[in-house]
Design a protein around this motif. Sequence first.
Motif: not given
Length: 225
Positions: A91-97, A106-110
């Motif tokens: 999904a190109k997301y990083l989640y800080l719970v 946050y949007g990310i590149g992977v």
Amino acid sequence: MTLTTGRVLTRRLFLAGLAGSLAACQQTTAPAPKPAAALPVRDIEGYGPVTSEPYPVPGVPAGAIRPEFLRQEVAYSTSEPPGTIVVDPGAKYLYLVQAGGSAMRYGIGVGREGFAWNGTALINMKREWPRWTPPAEMIARQPELEPYRKGMESGLQNPLGARALYLFQNGRDTLYRLHGTNEPRSIGSNVSSGCVRLVNQDVIDLYARTPLGTRVVVLPSAAGV
């Protein structure tokens, strides 16, 4: 000179003067257009320049990141405890719970296909404006990186950007990082050799929220939609 001749000359002089006056009032060419005023460069709200850093971070231009990849708090259901980082490469997301069923997203590149990594790790090291040392196997694939075998100095051109969070498993460095980038248009795509990149403004924000020992869960790419 006769009176008639004098009248003729007077009339000719009058007409010549009139023609000269009319010519002086006319423009033979159109005036050059005034240059258009330069439009101000607008940054995405919340992603303006960061001038307090050792290397001033430029603002992210409007349109450089799709709206869905901008940092925001969202509803998020997970069994992971608050403080955990969950990376969803698909999904190109990083989640800080967060507590209460939410997360900072946050949007990310992977990593490009074939270089992606998944698993569970801990953040055992954090660095501001880190040096970057490409692994030997990366240098073998990309010989142009040979000059950086002993490391590249920190700065805006450094691939790790403004911050790096280092992922460890069983006390050993996995060589994968959550790090910054000065290429905002790469957010939301597969771009790097396995690491997870965030625009510099976002990695600075995440870094401040993330203590050493933070658990990181990187989901398989197929988990994204």
